[in-house]
Design an enzyme around this catalytic site. Structure first.
Site, PDB file in Angstrom:
ATOM      1  N   THR A   1     -20.759  37.305   0.252  1.00 19.87           N
ATOM      2  CA  THR A   1     -21.893  37.155   1.190  1.00 19.87           C
ATOM      3  C   THR A   1     -21.361  36.448   2.447  1.00 19.87           C
ATOM      4  O   THR A   1     -20.758  37.095   3.299  1.00 19.87           O
ATOM      5  CB  THR A   1     -23.077  36.393   0.567  1.00 19.87           C
ATOM      6  OG1 THR A   1     -22.628  35.147   0.056  1.00 19.87           O
ATOM      7  CG2 THR A   1     -23.730  37.208  -0.534  1.00 19.87           C
TER       8      THR A   1
ATOM      9  N   LYS B   1     -17.077  34.930  -5.969  1.00 18.73           N
ATOM     10  CA  LYS B   1     -17.623  34.768  -4.626  1.00 18.73           C
ATOM     11  C   LYS B   1     -18.415  33.464  -4.632  1.00 18.73           C
ATOM     12  O   LYS B   1     -18.860  32.980  -5.678  1.00 18.73           O
ATOM     13  CB  LYS B   1     -18.503  35.938  -4.214  1.00 18.73           C
ATOM     14  CG  LYS B   1     -19.776  36.133  -4.954  1.00 18.73           C
ATOM     15  CD  LYS B   1     -21.006  35.360  -4.561  1.00 18.73           C
ATOM     16  CE  LYS B   1     -21.267  35.320  -3.086  1.00 18.73           C
ATOM     17  NZ  LYS B   1     -22.622  34.627  -2.863  1.00 18.73           N
TER      18      LYS B   1
ATOM     19  N   THR C   1     -25.283  30.041  -6.332  1.00 16.81           N
ATOM     20  CA  THR C   1     -24.913  31.239  -5.579  1.00 16.81           C
ATOM     21  C   THR C   1     -23.438  31.502  -5.685  1.00 16.81           C
ATOM     22  O   THR C   1     -22.740  31.742  -4.714  1.00 16.81           O
ATOM     23  CB  THR C   1     -25.305  31.256  -4.102  1.00 16.81           C
ATOM     24  OG1 THR C   1     -26.684  31.016  -3.993  1.00 16.81           O
ATOM     25  CG2 THR C   1     -25.035  32.620  -3.445  1.00 16.81           C
TER      26      THR C   1
ATOM     27  N   GLU D   1     -19.204  26.994   3.328  1.00 16.69           N
ATOM     28  CA  GLU D   1     -19.676  27.426   4.654  1.00 16.69           C
ATOM     29  C   GLU D   1     -19.259  26.441   5.737  1.00 16.69           C
ATOM     30  O   GLU D   1     -19.576  25.267   5.694  1.00 16.69           O
ATOM     31  CB  GLU D   1     -21.194  27.589   4.632  1.00 16.69           C
ATOM     32  CG  GLU D   1     -21.586  28.889   3.928  1.00 16.69           C
ATOM     33  CD  GLU D   1     -23.077  29.000   3.644  1.00 16.69           C
ATOM     34  OE1 GLU D   1     -23.766  27.982   3.754  1.00 16.69           O
ATOM     35  OE2 GLU D   1     -23.527  30.103   3.310  1.00 16.69           O
TER      36      GLU D   1
ATOM     37  N   ASN E   1     -26.144  28.004   8.483  1.00 12.85           N
ATOM     38  CA  ASN E   1     -27.354  27.886   7.676  1.00 12.85           C
ATOM     39  C   ASN E   1     -28.640  27.781   8.479  1.00 12.85           C
ATOM     40  O   ASN E   1     -29.731  27.958   7.943  1.00 12.85           O
ATOM     41  CB  ASN E   1     -27.223  26.727   6.699  1.00 12.85           C
ATOM     42  CG  ASN E   1     -26.314  27.119   5.564  1.00 12.85           C
ATOM     43  OD1 ASN E   1     -26.624  28.053   4.841  1.00 12.85           O
ATOM     44  ND2 ASN E   1     -25.180  26.467   5.448  1.00 12.85           N
TER      45      ASN E   1
ATOM     46  N   THR F   1     -32.126  35.068   9.864  1.00 13.11           N
ATOM     47  CA  THR F   1     -32.601  35.820  11.043  1.00 13.11           C
ATOM     48  C   THR F   1     -31.514  36.721  11.607  1.00 13.11           C
ATOM     49  O   THR F   1     -30.382  36.709  11.157  1.00 13.11           O
ATOM     50  CB  THR F   1     -33.085  34.835  12.116  1.00 13.11           C
ATOM     51  OG1 THR F   1     -32.118  33.794  12.234  1.00 13.11           O
ATOM     52  CG2 THR F   1     -34.407  34.232  11.701  1.00 13.11           C
TER      53      THR F   1
END
EC number: 2.3.1.35
Lengths: 411, 411
Positions: A161, A187, A198, A284, A406, A411
């Site tokens: 992702t 992942k 996740t 991230e 994040n 969006t």
């Protein structure tokens, strides 16, 4: 136990392989256009049903594929195919989500002419939106699993992702004089915390082991590895690690009574730890991998708890990002980890630099520590001098990019 | 209980006052040059020892001033002066730190000609460095407490660290037909979490109440207010909330048997909630105050736990910063809060906009919700439909500025 593991680990050899290196596994991944560019649908396939084990998220909100996979494994402890889609998590999608997950399972069964109850499904991505079935269902027919590294790489890409790189590991060891291979692919980037957040992990091995014994190894190893990474402390709805054992290598069935049992456990541990560190490093927005090693805790579990509290502290994470040897934030995290400690006997070192001994500040060269903190792998050592417990945890720094990624994911 | 509180709250009037508005309190704050520009030393002073109560950080690593203040209050339940310095936390400073804290206490005793055991001390700032005693000790002689709003404002400034504004609240109510005032001042910006995290709060009242009864009120109210805010989940070494009651108003001594007991509790609650929200709003780098209201939980404590888990989630915080109505992250946080829920009966609303009903996504106007999320006060409503428990928590968004501030705090 620590010694036994050390001895065993010497016989574990990292090799340049993938989940298709263990005998009996094929895989593929394709782009169905759910995601803009990258692969978004993948499969791991075996020529016959093989022993399977899995661990799942402990979040009470569990995505539909978790329920379907649990059911499949419970039927007879065997799995023949694993299908994974990325882009949508199929979580919080109500009854429709469950229907969709079963439809994916059915479609795989028809396409590969195998039993639905031998098929595991997994999803990762956005929560609360229905999967794009009109792309996934026709996509399944296009999957062509092969026993090559290229097939494995296609799969590794299909499960990503916000990850910036694919994550895999492969080791070999000897059982009864035969080469046994353990491999894995994973992942996970944000929302990584205890209990499978996740993150998806898929492990393959050609060892001969029952569903039950494989489950025991996986559960144990998960506690020491996958459950010891944290990116942002959130625990996801979709996470699972699934292990498959093809029994293609001819050795006596593995269980705790097998003389080389620890050899196999260590191989599983090595692959899991490698994948865990790769996930933490790819947190991230991360620029650094942080490893925390705690010793002298009341128990191993306590050590792990404290290590995780430190590596999960936003204040520690931002300090490491800012190359700031702020041991005050580290001791602070130790103090609220929920483990009884002695506040007067704590040692903290950053890399090889002592910053606190017996809970008193130690003079250190700010320059040398700064140079160390500019590196990409930071190790924090804590000794509590309370007991014999040891444990590790992994995480990453908290950066501007974490916020950017994040604040705009949906969006 | 909820109804009783509502009735009582109607009689609580917010007034434009400070910690010197209740009769019997004076204060001051000065700049001793420990900090570059702002005040860094302050005092609250009473003409005689008054009833005192306090709650402290639950971090096992506790700063020296915590030990000294605990000891002072335990002596006879009374305090006459509170001295606070900012810039250094006097935490993890070993035996020297304790000696320093006692020296500060002694110096205040000599300067004001009062008993050392009637003096509370508090510190906030950097952990692990010795306080600049050569500035603090002479500074104490320069403190000139006065019973004016200006004296209170000097104090309010003296206790700040990374705060961007001073925080105070004042309310009045009637007890036995007399006006009773409750006021408070607080600091806290980063490292705010349960259990008093780098936050200091000082409450004053002219009510007539014993040390013991005041302690019961403060402990209760703290659970519902100060312990329900989170900025980054870290719990500090220095936090305390201290309440002083001067008994200057002539009414029957307050305790649970007094008919207007709840009136007083509500006044303490109102001041504490106001200060808590101000602290959350001033979270490091924050642009928005987030309030989470949970109802339908098994118990009130469960509701509070879930509210805090939501408002503490980095993923929720970044989503709010990004004006993203990402209810998936909210339900995810509900699922791992450690409270048994029904995954199929959850409602989530953002402001007045339903996003999830009975755990199924609801269509909503992205535009309207976006407009709402652009505001500076965001409320998230969760209904679990499991029990009758209700609870609130407060926090703030996670922004680039949080990372900037915390990556460079020490240097």
């Amino acid at each position: 136990m620590a010694n036994a593991q050390t001895v065993a680990m010497q016989a574990i050899e990292a090799v340049n392989g993938t989940i298709t290196t263990p005998k009996g596994f094929k895989s593929d991944g394709i782009h169905t256009k759910v995601k803009r560019k990258r692969n978004d649908l993948g499969v791991i396939y075996c020529d016959q049903p093989v022993a399977a084990a899995a661990v799942y998220t402990l979040n009470q909100i569990q995505a539909a594929p978790i329920a379907v996979t649990k059911e499949a494994i419970q039927t007879n402890g065997k799995i023949q195919a694993v299908v994974v889609n990325s882009g949508h998590a199929n979580a919080c999608t109500g009854k429709q989500g469950l229907t969709d997950a079963y439809e994916v399972q059915e479609k795989v069964a028809k396409t590969f002419v195998i039993q639905p109850e031998d098929i595991a499904v997994a999803s990762t991505g956005l929560i609360g939106e229905r999967m794009k079935m009109e792309k996934i269902i026709p996509g399944i027919e296009k999957l062509e699993p092969v026993a090559t590294n290229q097939g494995a790489e296609q799969f590794a890409q299909a499960i990503l992702t916000t990850d910036t790189f694919t994550k895999s590991a492969c080791v070999q060891t000897m059982i009864d004089g035969e080469v046994v291979t353990v491999a894995g692919v994973a992942k996970g980037s944000g929302m990584i915390h205890p209990n499978m957040a996740t993150m998806l992990g898929f492990m393959t091995t050609d060892a001969n082991i029952s569903h039950e014994a494989l489950q025991r190894v996986l559960s144990n190893v998960t506690d020491q590895t996958y459950n010891r990474i944290t990116v942002d402390g959130d625990t996801s709805t979709n996470d699972m690690v699934l292990a498959l054992a093809s029994a293609e290598v001819d050795h006596a069935e593995l269980s705790e009574t097998h003389p080389e049992w620890l050899q196999f456990v260590s191989a599983m541990q090595a692959v899991s730890e490698s994948l865990s560190k790769q996930i933490a490093r790819d947190g991230e927005g991360a620029t650094k991998l942080i490893e925390v090693q705690v010793s002298g805790a009341p128990t191993d579990a306590d050590a792990g708890k404290i290590a995780k509290q430190i590596v999960g502290s936003d204040l520690v994470k931002t300090a490491i990002y800012g190359t700031d040897a702020n041991w005050g934030r580290i001791i602070c995290a130790i103090g609220y980890a929920g483990v009884t400690i002695d506040p007067d006997t704590i040692d903290i070192a950053i890399g090889s630099y002592d910053t606190l001994l017996n809970s008193e500040p130690v003079m250190f060269s700010e320059e040398e520590v700064l140079a160390y903190l500019k590196g990409e792998e930071i190790t924090i050592h804590v000794h509590l001098h309370v007991g014999e417990g040891v444990g590790k945890a992994w995480g990453c720094d908290l950066t501007y990019d974490y916020v950017r990624i994040n604040a705009g994911y949906r969006t």
